[in-house]
Design a protein around this motif. Structure first.
Motif, short mmCIF file in Angstrom:
data_model
loop_
_atom_site.label_atom_id
_atom_site.label_comp_id
_atom_site.label_asym_id
_atom_site.label_seq_id
_atom_site.Cartn_x
_atom_site.Cartn_y
_atom_site.Cartn_z
N GLY A 51 0.48 -1.21 0.05
CA GLY A 51 -0.19 -0.02 0.34
C GLY A 51 0.83 1.09 0.61
O GLY A 51 1.90 1.00 0.13
N SER A 52 0.52 2.21 -0.31
CA SER A 52 0.67 3.71 -0.10
C SER A 52 0.53 4.73 0.80
O SER A 52 -0.63 5.05 1.47
CB SER A 52 0.60 3.94 -1.41
N VAL A 53 1.50 5.25 1.42
CA VAL A 53 1.08 5.89 2.48
C VAL A 53 2.66 8.02 1.69
O VAL A 53 3.16 7.23 1.18
CB VAL A 53 1.48 5.71 3.81
N GLY A 54 1.92 8.78 2.63
CA GLY A 54 2.72 10.33 2.27
C GLY A 54 4.30 10.00 2.77
O GLY A 54 4.30 9.08 3.50
N LYS A 55 4.91 10.80 1.98
CA LYS A 55 6.34 11.35 3.26
C LYS A 55 6.38 11.69 3.71
O LYS A 55 6.68 13.33 3.69
CB LYS A 55 7.05 11.70 1.97
N ASP A 56 5.26 11.76 5.07
CA ASP A 56 5.37 12.61 6.26
C ASP A 56 5.19 12.21 7.44
O ASP A 56 5.51 11.13 7.57
CB ASP A 56 3.75 13.09 5.15
N ALA A 57 5.44 13.11 8.25
CA ALA A 57 4.81 12.23 9.71
C ALA A 57 4.40 11.24 9.45
O ALA A 57 4.38 10.38 10.66
CB ALA A 57 5.33 13.63 11.10
N PHE A 58 2.82 11.22 9.65
CA PHE A 58 1.97 10.26 9.76
C PHE A 58 2.76 8.60 9.09
O PHE A 58 1.60 7.70 9.18
CB PHE A 58 0.55 11.04 8.52
N GLY A 59 3.07 9.12 7.52
CA GLY A 59 3.36 7.88 7.45
C GLY A 59 4.46 7.06 8.05
O GLY A 59 4.57 6.22 7.96
N ASP A 60 5.55 8.09 8.17
CA ASP A 60 6.81 7.45 9.11
C ASP A 60 5.60 7.13 10.62
O ASP A 60 6.43 5.86 11.20
CB ASP A 60 7.83 8.81 9.65
N GLU A 61 4.83 7.21 11.07
CA GLU A 61 4.26 7.10 11.70
C GLU A 61 3.43 5.29 11.50
O GLU A 61 3.83 4.61 12.15
CB GLU A 61 3.28 7.56 12.80
N TYR A 75 7.21 -3.35 0.65
CA TYR A 75 6.52 -3.18 -0.47
C TYR A 75 5.55 -2.28 0.18
O TYR A 75 4.33 -1.75 -0.37
CB TYR A 75 5.46 -3.99 -1.06
N LEU A 76 5.63 -1.62 1.06
CA LEU A 76 5.02 0.32 1.29
C LEU A 76 5.81 1.16 0.62
O LEU A 76 6.70 1.25 0.39
CB LEU A 76 5.95 0.40 3.09
N VAL A 77 5.31 1.86 0.34
CA VAL A 77 5.65 2.71 -0.93
C VAL A 77 4.85 3.85 -0.52
O VAL A 77 4.28 4.17 0.05
CB VAL A 77 4.91 2.63 -2.20
N LYS A 78 6.38 5.36 -0.38
CA LYS A 78 5.81 6.20 0.16
C LYS A 78 6.05 7.22 -1.38
O LYS A 78 6.57 7.63 -1.58
CB LYS A 78 6.70 6.52 0.65
N VAL A 79 4.55 8.37 -0.63
CA VAL A 79 4.60 8.80 -2.24
C VAL A 79 4.57 10.74 -2.06
O VAL A 79 4.51 10.60 -0.55
CB VAL A 79 3.07 9.17 -3.15
N GLU A 80 4.45 11.95 -3.32
CA GLU A 80 4.04 12.54 -2.33
C GLU A 80 2.56 12.93 -1.71
O GLU A 80 2.40 14.10 -0.59
CB GLU A 80 4.15 13.42 -3.44
N THR A 81 1.95 12.16 -2.58
CA THR A 81 0.31 12.62 -2.09
C THR A 81 0.20 12.74 -0.11
O THR A 81 0.60 11.10 0.50
CB THR A 81 -0.80 11.80 -2.36
N PRO A 82 0.11 13.77 0.79
CA PRO A 82 -0.57 13.48 2.41
C PRO A 82 -1.26 11.95 2.59
O PRO A 82 -2.10 11.18 2.06
CB PRO A 82 -1.34 14.64 2.95
N THR A 83 -0.65 11.40 3.72
CA THR A 83 -1.16 10.38 3.84
C THR A 83 -2.32 10.59 4.60
O THR A 83 -3.48 11.47 4.12
CB THR A 83 -0.25 9.57 5.02
N THR A 84 -3.42 9.74 3.90
CA THR A 84 -4.76 9.60 3.88
C THR A 84 -4.83 9.75 5.57
O THR A 84 -4.43 8.67 7.11
CB THR A 84 -5.91 8.18 3.30
N ILE A 85 -6.34 10.25 6.18
CA ILE A 85 -6.87 10.07 7.10
C ILE A 85 -7.89 9.84 7.82
O ILE A 85 -8.70 10.27 6.73
CB ILE A 85 -6.10 11.57 8.46
N SER A 86 -8.75 9.54 9.14
CA SER A 86 -10.05 9.34 9.32
C SER A 86 -10.50 9.93 10.99
O SER A 86 -9.23 9.52 11.53
CB SER A 86 -10.72 7.57 8.89
N PHE A 87 -11.97 10.18 11.10
CA PHE A 87 -11.52 10.84 12.22
C PHE A 87 -12.47 9.39 12.52
O PHE A 87 -13.80 9.32 11.65
CB PHE A 87 -12.21 11.12 12.09
N VAL A 88 -12.93 8.96 13.53
CA VAL A 88 -13.66 7.48 13.80
C VAL A 88 -14.49 8.20 15.41
O VAL A 88 -13.42 7.91 16.32
CB VAL A 88 -12.93 6.42 14.10
#
Length: 306
Positions: A51-61, A75-88
């Motif tokens: 899957g893919s996460v952003g090149k940001d602090a959330f992706g690093d976490e 196979y964790l891919v890091k991309v320029e788009t910010p990491t997806t977030i959700s509120f639960v």
């Protein structure tokens, strides 16, 4: 023990803290496929995430948490788009509601990893909370399904229905899910997903429909009522052990993750699904793991107790 590839979204869940008098949220790395992989890893299985996460602090976490729970991240891919977030948000019974802000998960492209790399996995699990939405992930998801089916891999599927995305277009969600049901060996639904996808009025009606129309083995999670596992040849009902439910986030992921962990220990996995007695033992085990996950806030906070 064989390795398991889990494919789909990774994100940061901000989960409502019900212990606080003020409205606040607790950060938890999540995403259904990532949760499944972490359960497998925590139990001692061999899990990889795609899957893919952003090149940001959330992706690093997210990456740090995956590694902590013994998930392989090649196979964790890091991309320029910010990491997806959700509120639960969580109601008094522990049930959840989601609000998504979509980002990097949509950008997964199999060319970033290489098709030949993905052929080596004996078990492939598809978790589709965001994979049926627009984006490159949707294309990659379907390509990997066709590849896995062609290679005769053991295929597992969890549709991970989210009303935030699909409440106004359930027919489209159903249309996307059907090819995965047709090609899967193991399909996991919760009760809501079961009734939506089968367009049935009751659980029994839905079970009758699925057992007639498809060759897969189905696992239906029913919360405090346990789960039902069935196929054309048998039906198993296993009650859930009573626990103090705090938060049901991740319980379904823990269920299918522990199910796959057990399956990965057998040589002939497809034949195993025909062994009613063995599947009964696996179902009982999976129920118990899912129950433990519900005893703490956060999708996988209770992993430390497994």
């Amino acid at each position: 023990m064989d390795s398991i590839l889990c494919v789909g979204e990774m994100l940061i869940d901000f989960i409502e803290d019900k212990t606080s008098e003020e409205k606040r949220f607790i950060l938890n790395p999540g995403g259904a496929p990532a949760n499944v992989a972490q359960v497998i890893g925590a139990l001692g299985g061999i899990a990889f995430i795609l899957g893919s996460v952003g090149k940001d602090a959330f992706g690093d976490e997210i990456e740090k948490t995956l590694i902590k729970n013994k998930v392989f991240t090649e196979y964790l891919v890091k991309v320029e788009t910010p990491t997806t977030i959700s509120f639960v948000t969580i109601d008094d019974s522990g049930e959840r509601d989601f609000i998504f802000y979509r980002g990097a998960d949509r950008d997964l492209n199999l060319s970033q990893v290489g098709i030949s790399e993905l052929k080596k996995f004996d078990i492939v699990h598809f978790g589709s909370a965001t994979a049926f939405l627009d984006g490159e992930l949707n294309n990659s998801y379907h390509r990997l399904l066709e590849l896995s089916f062609k290679e005769n891999r053991f295929i597992s599927f969890d549709p991970n229905y989210r009303s935030f995305f699909w409440s106004k277009d359930k027919d489209k969600f159903r249309k996307y899910a059907i090819p995965f049901i047709e090609k899967s060996d193991l399909v996991k639904f919760n009760e809501e997903e079961l009734l939506i996808i089968t367009q049935s009025e009751s659980i029994s009606e839905a079970i009758n429909f699925l057992s007639k129309e498809y060759d897969a083995t189905f696992a239906i999670t029913l919360g405090k009522n346990g789960s039902i596992v069935f196929n054309k040849n048998y039906k198993i009902n296993i009650e859930a052990e009573k626990v103090n439910v705090i938060d049901t986030t991740g319980a379904g992921d823990a269920y299918i993750g522990s199910f796959l962990y057990k399956i990965s220990q057998f040589e002939n996995k497809k034949m195993l699904l025909g062994d009613k007695d063995e599947i009964r033992r696996i179902t009982y085990y999976s129920n118990n793991i899912a129950g433990k996950i519900c005893t703490r806030y956060g999708a996988l906070t209770a992993l430390i107790d497994l």
